[in-house]
Design a protein around this motif. Structure first.
Motif, mmCIF file in Angstrom:
data_model
loop_
_atom_site.group_PDB
_atom_site.id
_atom_site.type_symbol
_atom_site.label_atom_id
_atom_site.label_comp_id
_atom_site.label_asym_id
_atom_site.label_seq_id
_atom_site.Cartn_x
_atom_site.Cartn_y
_atom_site.Cartn_z
ATOM 1 N N UNK A 298 -4.607 -20.355 35.113
ATOM 2 C CA UNK A 298 -4.310 -19.443 33.799
ATOM 3 C C UNK A 298 -2.808 -19.072 33.645
ATOM 4 N N UNK A 299 -1.920 -19.252 32.783
ATOM 5 C CA UNK A 299 -0.726 -18.807 32.771
ATOM 6 C C UNK A 299 -0.506 -17.453 32.734
ATOM 7 N N UNK A 300 0.479 -16.956 33.400
ATOM 8 C CA UNK A 300 0.671 -15.432 33.395
ATOM 9 C C UNK A 300 1.457 -15.058 32.015
ATOM 10 N N UNK A 301 1.088 -14.086 31.671
ATOM 11 C CA UNK A 301 1.561 -13.435 30.344
ATOM 12 C C UNK A 301 3.340 -13.089 30.443
ATOM 13 N N UNK A 302 3.703 -13.612 29.349
ATOM 14 C CA UNK A 302 5.320 -12.996 29.246
ATOM 15 C C UNK A 302 5.469 -11.577 29.144
ATOM 16 N N UNK A 303 6.291 -11.001 30.102
ATOM 17 C CA UNK A 303 6.651 -9.470 30.476
ATOM 18 C C UNK A 303 7.731 -9.142 29.449
ATOM 19 N N UNK A 304 7.530 -8.272 28.730
ATOM 20 C CA UNK A 304 8.586 -7.704 27.840
ATOM 21 C C UNK A 304 8.741 -6.488 28.364
ATOM 22 N N UNK A 305 10.229 -6.131 28.575
ATOM 23 C CA UNK A 305 10.494 -4.770 29.127
ATOM 24 C C UNK A 305 10.908 -3.963 27.839
ATOM 25 N N UNK B 224 1.110 -0.678 19.448
ATOM 26 C CA UNK B 224 1.355 -2.018 19.571
ATOM 27 C C UNK B 224 0.686 -2.534 21.079
ATOM 28 N N UNK B 225 0.817 -1.915 22.070
ATOM 29 C CA UNK B 225 0.484 -2.142 23.386
ATOM 30 C C UNK B 225 -1.035 -2.685 23.267
ATOM 31 N N UNK B 226 -1.518 -1.637 22.737
ATOM 32 C CA UNK B 226 -3.268 -1.457 22.872
ATOM 33 C C UNK B 226 -3.775 -2.622 22.151
ATOM 34 N N UNK B 227 -3.140 -3.202 21.054
ATOM 35 C CA UNK B 227 -3.455 -4.215 19.764
ATOM 36 C C UNK B 227 -3.021 -5.581 20.431
ATOM 37 N N UNK B 228 -1.964 -5.636 21.240
ATOM 38 C CA UNK B 228 -1.348 -6.924 21.234
ATOM 39 C C UNK B 228 -2.091 -7.857 22.470
ATOM 40 N N UNK C 165 -3.171 -11.195 27.306
ATOM 41 C CA UNK C 165 -3.230 -12.296 28.188
ATOM 42 C C UNK C 165 -1.749 -13.228 27.726
ATOM 43 N N UNK C 166 -1.059 -13.018 26.655
ATOM 44 C CA UNK C 166 0.104 -13.632 26.223
ATOM 45 C C UNK C 166 1.310 -12.813 26.526
ATOM 46 N N UNK C 167 1.217 -11.610 26.221
ATOM 47 C CA UNK C 167 2.309 -10.777 26.411
ATOM 48 C C UNK C 167 1.950 -9.515 26.936
ATOM 49 N N UNK C 168 2.637 -9.150 28.129
ATOM 50 C CA UNK C 168 2.492 -7.889 28.764
ATOM 51 C C UNK C 168 3.625 -7.035 28.679
ATOM 52 N N UNK C 169 3.726 -5.693 28.591
ATOM 53 C CA UNK C 169 4.836 -4.680 28.494
ATOM 54 C C UNK C 169 4.875 -4.095 29.923
ATOM 55 N N UNK D 200 0.698 -5.447 12.415
ATOM 56 C CA UNK D 200 1.959 -5.131 12.952
ATOM 57 C C UNK D 200 2.227 -5.929 14.474
ATOM 58 N N UNK D 201 1.247 -5.483 15.373
ATOM 59 C CA UNK D 201 1.239 -5.974 16.477
ATOM 60 C C UNK D 201 0.971 -7.435 16.625
ATOM 61 N N UNK D 202 0.536 -8.228 15.742
ATOM 62 C CA UNK D 202 0.315 -9.552 15.802
ATOM 63 C C UNK D 202 1.730 -10.169 15.247
ATOM 64 N N UNK D 203 2.409 -9.617 14.488
ATOM 65 C CA UNK D 203 3.687 -9.952 13.813
ATOM 66 C C UNK D 203 4.626 -9.698 15.122
ATOM 67 N N UNK D 204 4.655 -8.617 15.666
ATOM 68 C CA UNK D 204 5.719 -8.325 17.024
ATOM 69 C C UNK D 204 5.513 -9.435 18.039
ATOM 70 N N UNK D 205 4.121 -9.618 18.393
ATOM 71 C CA UNK D 205 3.976 -10.591 19.271
ATOM 72 C C UNK D 205 4.502 -11.958 18.936
ATOM 73 N N UNK D 206 4.300 -12.426 17.793
ATOM 74 C CA UNK D 206 4.679 -13.830 17.212
ATOM 75 C C UNK D 206 6.325 -13.778 17.546
ATOM 76 N N UNK D 207 6.947 -12.578 17.259
ATOM 77 C CA UNK D 207 8.429 -12.388 17.357
ATOM 78 C C UNK D 207 8.831 -12.720 18.699
ATOM 79 N N UNK D 208 8.248 -11.960 19.595
ATOM 80 C CA UNK D 208 8.721 -12.082 20.979
ATOM 81 C C UNK D 208 8.363 -13.425 21.710
ATOM 82 N N UNK D 209 7.192 -14.182 21.221
ATOM 83 C CA UNK D 209 6.962 -15.476 21.907
ATOM 84 C C UNK D 209 7.930 -16.501 21.148
ATOM 85 N N UNK D 210 8.054 -16.525 19.907
ATOM 86 C CA UNK D 210 8.997 -17.455 19.235
ATOM 87 C C UNK D 210 10.283 -17.121 19.720
ATOM 88 N N UNK D 211 10.962 -16.109 19.579
ATOM 89 C CA UNK D 211 12.328 -15.847 20.083
ATOM 90 C C UNK D 211 12.522 -16.168 21.692
#
Length: 372
Positions: free
Chosen positions: A1-8, A26-30, A33-37, A354-365
Motif C-alpha cells: 500500500x502506498x504511503x499518503x502524501x504528507x502536506x505540511x 478539512x482534516x477529518x473529511x479528507x 489514505x491519500x493525503x495526510x496532514x 470543500x475537502x474533496x476540492x482541496x485534496x484534488x488540488x494538493x494531489x494535482x499540484x
C-alpha cells in the motif's frame, strides 16, 4: 500500500479558533489514505486539537514564535526544512506566511500555499513588520488561497487567488429542539428566555465591550434575557468586570473554550458579532447552519451572508440602542431553523465537498510539479 502524501500545515497553534477549526474540518473529511496532514506550530505546549491530530495520524512539530527579526527563529526554520522535506506546504499565518514559504522554497517545496484568513491586521507595534512581510508573499508562494474575496484582495493585492470556503460538517449543525432544551437546562436558562450569543476569543477585534453595552440595553426592555459568551483570551477578565460594574453579571454565562459549539448555538435566539474586522468567520457559517439569526457589524465582509436572510448588518457607528432594537426584532421573527443546513450546503460550505476540492488540488499540484 502506498504511503499518503504528507502536506505540511503551518500554523500558530492548534487551539479552537476559526482557522484552526477550518483546518480540522478539512482534516477529518479528507481521504487520509491519500493525503495526510502534518503541523508546524509556532507555540510550545499542548493545545486543543493536538490529541485529535495525533489520533488521525498527523505529526506535530514546534518552533519558536514567528519573528522575522529573530536569528534564532530563522535558524529554526532553516533547520526544520533542511531535515523535513515536503512537496506541499500550506501556510495559515497570514502576513507572516512569506517567512516559512521562503525557506520551504529554498529546500525544494514545489507547492507553497499562502492562505489569507483575515481582511485586516491589528495596527499594533508589529503592524509595520507584518506589512513588510506581506509584500514578499507573492514572491515565495506558488498559490494564493483566501477564505473570502475581501481577505484575498487585502492580503495579496490581486484578484489572482482561489477562494477556499470556511466549510463545516453541515449535518452536525442541524437544528434539534431536544438539544436546545438540554443545553438551556444545563446553563440554567428558562425555555422562553431571550438568549443572545457570541463565540470568539476575548481580544479587541471581537469587540466584547460593545457586546456587553448592547446586552445591557436589551436587559432594560427584557430583564429575563441571557448573554452566552463562548471563548477565552486576554480580555476575558476585563469583560467579566464590566458585567459586574453594570450589575448584569448574573445574566451572563462565560463558558470558556468549548468543544460543543454546535449544541450551544442551538440554545441561542440571536448571534451577535460586532467585530472591528474579520475575514469570513467560520462561526457565522456554523450559526447559519443551525438557522440562527445573526446581527453583525458592517466591517464583516458581505459574503458571510450565505443567502438565507439570516444575516443582518449594522454599522458600528450606530448607537447601542439601535443594535439592541434590531436584536429584539430579528429574534421575535418566527424562524424555521431547520432550513439552515440546506442554506449552508447550497452556498457551497459543506466540509465534505470543500475537502474533496482541496485534496484534488494538493494531489494535482504535486503531480504537475513532478513534470518540471
Amino acid at each position: 500500500m502506498l504511503e499518503p502524501m504528507r502536506v505540511l500545515q503551518v500554523v500558530t497553534k492548534m487551539d479552537r479558533g476559526g482557522l484552526e477549526t477550518f483546518i480540522m474540518n478539512m482534516y477529518r473529511q479528507i481521504n487520509r489514505e491519500k493525503v495526510q496532514f502534518d503541523f508546524l506550530c509556532h507555540r510550545q505546549g499542548e493545545h486543543d486539537y493536538d490529541e485529535e491530530i495525533r489520533s488521525l495520524g498527523g505529526r506535530i512539530y514546534r518552533i519558536s514564535r514567528c519573528n522575522p527579526l529573530s536569528l534564532r527563529y530563522l535558524k529554526e526554520l532553516d533547520t526544520f526544512f533542511s531535515k523535513h522535506h515536503y512537496k506541499v506546504v500550506h501556510s495559515h499565518i497570514n502576513c507572516m506566511s512569506s517567512l516559512p514559504l521562503a525557506v520551504a522554497r529554498r529546500y525544494g517545496a514545489a507547492v507553497r500555499i499562502a492562505h489569507s484568513h483575515s481582511s485586516r491586521q491589528d495596527k499594533d507595534l508589529k503592524y509595520p513588520i507584518k506589512l513588510m512581510c506581506k509584500r514578499f508573499i507573492r514572491h515565495n508562494a506558488t498559490d494564493l488561497f483566501a477564505c473570502g474575496v475581501e481577505a484575498g484582495k487585502w492580503m495579496f493585492g490581486t484578484s489572482n487567488f482561489k477562494v477556499i470556503r470556511n466549510a463545516v460538517d453541515v449535518s452536525s449543525y442541524a437544528f434539534d429542539k431536544s438539544v436546545r432544551s438540554r443545553v438551556r437546562d444545563e446553563l440554567e436558562i428558562e425555555s422562553n428566555a431571550l438568549v443572545i450569543g457570541h463565540v470568539g476569543r476575548f481580544e479587541t477585534v471581537k469587540n466584547h465591550a460593545f457586546i456587553i453595552s448592547v446586552f445591557a440595553t436589551i436587559l432594560d426592555a427584557c430583564p429575563s434575557a441571557v448573554l452566552v459568551l463562548v471563548g477565552d483570551g486576554a480580555l476575558r477578565n476585563n469583560i467579566e468586570k464590566q458585567t459586574i460594574s453594570l450589575g448584569i453579571f448574573n445574566s451572563a454565562r462565560f463558558l470558556g473554550i468549548r468543544s460543543d459549539v454546535s449544541d450551544l448555538l442551538q440554545a441561542m435566539d440571536c448571534f451577535l458579532m460586532p467585530s472591528i474586522y474579520e475575514g469570513l468567520p467560520l462561526v457565522l457559517v456554523e450559526a447559519q447552519a443551525t438557522g440562527l439569526p445573526c446581527l453583525v457589524s458592517d466591517s464583516i465582509p458581505e459574503d458571510c451572508d450565505l443567502g438565507g436572510k439570516l444575516v443582518h448588518r449594522v454599522s458600528l457607528r450606530e448607537d447601542v440602542s439601535l443594535w439592541a432594537g434590531r436584536i429584539m426584532a430579528i429574534s421575535n421573527v418566527g424562524n424555521d431553523r431547520s432550513r439552515g443546513v440546506s442554506i449552508v450546503r447550497q452556498a457551497g460550505f459543506d466540509a465534505h465537498d470543500v475537502s474533496a476540492r482541496l485534496q484534488e488540488f494538493y494531489m494535482l499540484a504535486a503531480e504537475e510539479s513532478n513534470e518540471y
